[in-house]
Design a protein around this motif. Sequence first.
Motif, PDB file in Angstrom:
ATOM      1  N   PRO A 273       0.836  -1.204   0.000  1.00  0.00           N
ATOM      2  CA  PRO A 273       0.000   0.000   0.000  1.00  0.00           C
ATOM      3  C   PRO A 273       0.872   1.256   0.000  1.00  0.00           C
ATOM      4  CG  PRO A 273      -0.787  -1.578   1.634  1.00  0.00           C
ATOM      5  CD  PRO A 273       0.521  -2.099   1.120  1.00  0.00           C
ATOM      6  N   PRO A 274       0.509   2.267  -0.782  1.00  0.00           N
ATOM      7  CA  PRO A 274       1.355   3.471  -0.889  1.00  0.00           C
ATOM      8  C   PRO A 274       1.680   4.126   0.443  1.00  0.00           C
ATOM      9  CG  PRO A 274      -0.286   3.468  -2.641  1.00  0.00           C
ATOM     10  CD  PRO A 274      -0.612   2.309  -1.744  1.00  0.00           C
ATOM     11  N   ARG A 275       0.770   3.989   1.433  1.00  0.00           N
ATOM     12  CA  ARG A 275       1.039   4.629   2.727  1.00  0.00           C
ATOM     13  C   ARG A 275       2.280   4.056   3.409  1.00  0.00           C
ATOM     14  NH1 ARG A 275      -3.464   1.429   3.390  1.00  0.00           N
ATOM     15  NH2 ARG A 275      -3.259  -0.341   4.847  1.00  0.00           N
ATOM     16  N   ALA A 276       2.690   2.844   2.983  1.00  0.00           N
ATOM     17  CA  ALA A 276       3.861   2.208   3.602  1.00  0.00           C
ATOM     18  C   ALA A 276       5.149   2.503   2.844  1.00  0.00           C
ATOM     19  CB  ALA A 276       3.641   0.698   3.686  1.00  0.00           C
ATOM     20  N   TRP A 277       5.038   3.177   1.700  1.00  0.00           N
ATOM     21  CA  TRP A 277       6.222   3.362   0.860  1.00  0.00           C
ATOM     22  C   TRP A 277       7.295   4.217   1.519  1.00  0.00           C
ATOM     23  CZ3 TRP A 277       5.439   3.652  -5.120  1.00  0.00           C
ATOM     24  CH2 TRP A 277       4.660   2.558  -5.532  1.00  0.00           C
ATOM     25  N   ALA A 278       6.881   5.251   2.231  1.00  0.00           N
ATOM     26  CA  ALA A 278       7.864   6.173   2.811  1.00  0.00           C
ATOM     27  C   ALA A 278       8.824   5.440   3.733  1.00  0.00           C
ATOM     28  CB  ALA A 278       7.152   7.296   3.560  1.00  0.00           C
ATOM     29  N   ASP A 279       8.313   4.443   4.451  1.00  0.00           N
ATOM     30  CA  ASP A 279       9.167   3.674   5.355  1.00  0.00           C
ATOM     31  C   ASP A 279       9.938   2.585   4.619  1.00  0.00           C
ATOM     32  OD1 ASP A 279       8.370   5.136   7.575  1.00  0.00           O
ATOM     33  OD2 ASP A 279       6.651   3.818   7.952  1.00  0.00           O
ATOM     34  N   LYS A 280       9.283   1.903   3.690  1.00  0.00           N
ATOM     35  CA  LYS A 280       9.918   0.769   3.010  1.00  0.00           C
ATOM     36  C   LYS A 280      10.914   1.201   1.945  1.00  0.00           C
ATOM     37  CE  LYS A 280       6.044  -2.477   3.614  1.00  0.00           C
ATOM     38  NZ  LYS A 280       6.783  -3.558   4.277  1.00  0.00           N
ATOM     39  N   ASP A 281      10.560   2.266   1.184  1.00  0.00           N
ATOM     40  CA  ASP A 281      11.419   2.697   0.075  1.00  0.00           C
ATOM     41  C   ASP A 281      11.145   4.172  -0.207  1.00  0.00           C
ATOM     42  OD1 ASP A 281      12.791   3.174  -2.280  1.00  0.00           O
ATOM     43  OD2 ASP A 281      12.278   1.239  -3.176  1.00  0.00           O
ATOM     44  N   PRO A 282      11.826   5.073   0.504  1.00  0.00           N
ATOM     45  CA  PRO A 282      11.574   6.509   0.333  1.00  0.00           C
ATOM     46  C   PRO A 282      11.753   6.984  -1.110  1.00  0.00           C
ATOM     47  CG  PRO A 282      12.907   6.113   2.284  1.00  0.00           C
ATOM     48  CD  PRO A 282      12.829   4.817   1.553  1.00  0.00           C
ATOM     49  N   ALA A 283      12.697   6.402  -1.839  1.00  0.00           N
ATOM     50  CA  ALA A 283      12.899   6.821  -3.233  1.00  0.00           C
ATOM     51  C   ALA A 283      11.672   6.466  -4.083  1.00  0.00           C
ATOM     52  CB  ALA A 283      14.147   6.153  -3.806  1.00  0.00           C
ATOM     53  N   ALA A 284      11.101   5.291  -3.849  1.00  0.00           N
ATOM     54  CA  ALA A 284       9.891   4.898  -4.583  1.00  0.00           C
ATOM     55  C   ALA A 284       8.734   5.813  -4.217  1.00  0.00           C
ATOM     56  CB  ALA A 284       9.537   3.451  -4.278  1.00  0.00           C
ATOM     57  N   ALA A 285       8.641   6.182  -2.942  1.00  0.00           N
ATOM     58  CA  ALA A 285       7.581   7.102  -2.518  1.00  0.00           C
ATOM     59  C   ALA A 285       7.714   8.445  -3.221  1.00  0.00           C
ATOM     60  CB  ALA A 285       7.632   7.283  -1.002  1.00  0.00           C
ATOM     61  N   ALA A 286       8.944   8.930  -3.371  1.00  0.00           N
ATOM     62  CA  ALA A 286       9.162  10.202  -4.073  1.00  0.00           C
ATOM     63  C   ALA A 286       8.791  10.065  -5.552  1.00  0.00           C
ATOM     64  CB  ALA A 286      10.620  10.631  -3.920  1.00  0.00           C
ATOM     65  N   ARG A 287       9.141   8.926  -6.151  1.00  0.00           N
ATOM     66  CA  ARG A 287       8.772   8.708  -7.558  1.00  0.00           C
ATOM     67  C   ARG A 287       7.259   8.725  -7.731  1.00  0.00           C
ATOM     68  NH1 ARG A 287      13.111   4.809  -7.327  1.00  0.00           N
ATOM     69  NH2 ARG A 287      11.634   3.113  -6.880  1.00  0.00           N
ATOM     70  N   LEU A 288       6.556   8.064  -6.806  1.00  0.00           N
ATOM     71  CA  LEU A 288       5.101   7.989  -6.910  1.00  0.00           C
ATOM     72  C   LEU A 288       4.476   9.365  -6.758  1.00  0.00           C
ATOM     73  CD1 LEU A 288       2.605   6.185  -7.211  1.00  0.00           C
ATOM     74  CD2 LEU A 288       2.591   5.926  -4.717  1.00  0.00           C
ATOM     75  N   THR A 289       4.963  10.142  -5.828  1.00  0.00           N
ATOM     76  CA  THR A 289       4.432  11.500  -5.641  1.00  0.00           C
ATOM     77  C   THR A 289       4.618  12.333  -6.896  1.00  0.00           C
ATOM     78  OG1 THR A 289       4.829  11.435  -3.248  1.00  0.00           O
ATOM     79  CG2 THR A 289       4.631  13.607  -4.278  1.00  0.00           C
ATOM     80  N   ALA A 290       5.826  12.265  -7.474  1.00  0.00           N
ATOM     81  CA  ALA A 290       6.098  13.032  -8.689  1.00  0.00           C
ATOM     82  C   ALA A 290       5.225  12.560  -9.848  1.00  0.00           C
ATOM     83  CB  ALA A 290       7.582  12.918  -9.053  1.00  0.00           C
ATOM     84  N   ALA A 291       5.086  11.251  -9.987  1.00  0.00           N
ATOM     85  CA  ALA A 291       4.287  10.702 -11.086  1.00  0.00           C
ATOM     86  C   ALA A 291       2.824  11.079 -10.933  1.00  0.00           C
ATOM     87  CB  ALA A 291       4.442   9.184 -11.140  1.00  0.00           C
ATOM     88  N   ARG A 292       2.282  10.941  -9.731  1.00  0.00           N
ATOM     89  CA  ARG A 292       0.872  11.283  -9.508  1.00  0.00           C
ATOM     90  C   ARG A 292       0.610  12.758  -9.804  1.00  0.00           C
ATOM     91  NH1 ARG A 292      -0.551   8.167  -3.792  1.00  0.00           N
ATOM     92  NH2 ARG A 292      -1.428   6.254  -4.720  1.00  0.00           N
ATOM     93  N   THR A 293       1.517  13.618  -9.371  1.00  0.00           N
ATOM     94  CA  THR A 293       1.345  15.053  -9.612  1.00  0.00           C
ATOM     95  C   THR A 293       1.325  15.353 -11.108  1.00  0.00           C
ATOM     96  OG1 THR A 293       2.435  15.595  -7.518  1.00  0.00           O
ATOM     97  CG2 THR A 293       2.333  17.333  -9.186  1.00  0.00           C
ATOM     98  N   ALA A 294       2.251  14.747 -11.839  1.00  0.00           N
ATOM     99  CA  ALA A 294       2.339  14.995 -13.280  1.00  0.00           C
ATOM    100  C   ALA A 294       1.128  14.429 -14.020  1.00  0.00           C
ATOM    101  CB  ALA A 294       3.628  14.388 -13.836  1.00  0.00           C
ATOM    102  N   ILE A 295       0.674  13.245 -13.629  1.00  0.00           N
ATOM    103  CA  ILE A 295      -0.460  12.621 -14.314  1.00  0.00           C
ATOM    104  C   ILE A 295      -1.747  13.373 -14.002  1.00  0.00           C
ATOM    105  CG2 ILE A 295      -1.898  10.531 -14.325  1.00  0.00           C
ATOM    106  CD1 ILE A 295       0.796   8.976 -14.061  1.00  0.00           C
ATOM    107  N   THR A 296      -1.892  13.843 -12.764  1.00  0.00           N
ATOM    108  CA  THR A 296      -3.067  14.646 -12.418  1.00  0.00           C
ATOM    109  C   THR A 296      -3.122  15.910 -13.268  1.00  0.00           C
ATOM    110  OG1 THR A 296      -3.115  13.810 -10.149  1.00  0.00           O
ATOM    111  CG2 THR A 296      -4.213  15.912 -10.564  1.00  0.00           C
ATOM    112  N   ALA A 297      -1.987  16.559 -13.420  1.00  0.00           N
ATOM    113  CA  ALA A 297      -1.942  17.778 -14.232  1.00  0.00           C
ATOM    114  C   ALA A 297      -2.288  17.490 -15.691  1.00  0.00           C
ATOM    115  CB  ALA A 297      -0.560  18.426 -14.122  1.00  0.00           C
TER     116      ALA A 297
END
Length: 430
Positions: A342-366
């Motif tokens: 689940p994405p809520r666990a990404w920050a702890d498990k893999d911070p780099a993946a969490a950052a990628r997801l945030t960037a991707a979601r922001t770009a796709i939303t736009a």
Amino acid sequence: MTDAQDTAADSSLRITGGTPPDDAGSSSVMGAPTPLLEPREGIPPVVADQAALAKVVAAFAAGSGPVAVDAERASGYRYGQRAYLVQLRREGAGTALIDPVACPDLSGLGEALSGVEWVLHAATQDLPCLREIGMVPARLFDTELAGRLAGFPRVGLGAMVENVLGFVLEKGHSAVDWSTRPLPEPWLRYAALDVELLVDLRDALEKELDRQGKLEWALQEFDAIAAAPPAEPRKDPWRRTSGMHKVRRRRQLGVVRELWEMRDRIAQRRDVSPGKVLSDAAIVEAALGLPANVHALAALNGFGHRMGRRQLEQWQAAVDRAKALPDSALPQPGQPVTGPPPPRAWADKDPAAAARLTAARTAITALAERLAMPQENLVSPDTVRRICWEPPKVIDTGSVETALAGYGARAWQVELVTPVLVSALSAKDA
């Protein structure tokens, strides 16, 4: 930005409040919508024997243009999702209402219409029950999905007919028990009206999609729906019991499973909705309470005074079976994970993946906002999560295109989403 993106971005400014652009052919722009009260040729008789069905097959085979198709189920009343009425309309053939209980094999009708474009609203809801009776389209046009891609904020059939064509459909019978026989005349009128303007709606939406530069995107989506195989049976369907988040211990999970499976067998045998046999809330109550006997079970919500002693005993027997299971036979908490956590666990498990997801979601939303469509129609959120969790070893256009296609993205989605994903996955902060 491509020409299509330019056009779509411009159109989003012109589609406001659920109303199509002025040049999309809507009469609602010019005045109050008109109630649609009666089918053009009146309510046709329900087809309930082979002789009448043969006449319908011949008439629709000889018709012209697309065929509007709809099906009514008895969700909440009967077991499963079978069709209890099928409605069709085609130029030159008029409207037909078919009873698939009396005529359970409509493969002959399906074959007669095999080369014809079928027009459905929310096709994925009706295709499974149509498939069961032998009706499988080779080509289709989904007016709900077309509305989503065109940027309409309200895409129910009634809203689309009103906003695009300027007519009001009466929707009061959408949740009735369609297994009722004989079907009341007001229900049949409602059912006939559901396909009355479906082809007209299709034609108007095709023009609007073409004007926005999105028609090819829609056609790819429709082809994907038509080509999709039947869904695989859901694994451990009992885990979808409402309120399962309260159940944490394995013994309690075992009770949920036993009660759910017994309820399902009873519902199937009686041909009633499982919720009419025993509610999800009652199953969860029994799992949490682990009642020791029938008296304790009867005190729980959902097992009240209306339930007879024999019924209580059968439910208590299911609880007792779960309580007697060895630990090795008890279900594990949670479902087997086949994808990213689940994405809520990404920050702890893999911070780099969490950052990628945030960037991707922001770009796709736009991008989705510029294209005036829901972002889930632009690209599956699950696909984005999977690519962000395990990105290609080399981030470039080719590798991201391959990844998107591998997860089932259509060509138009790959073309539009690849640039923003490459940028998001390559960003320094990701």
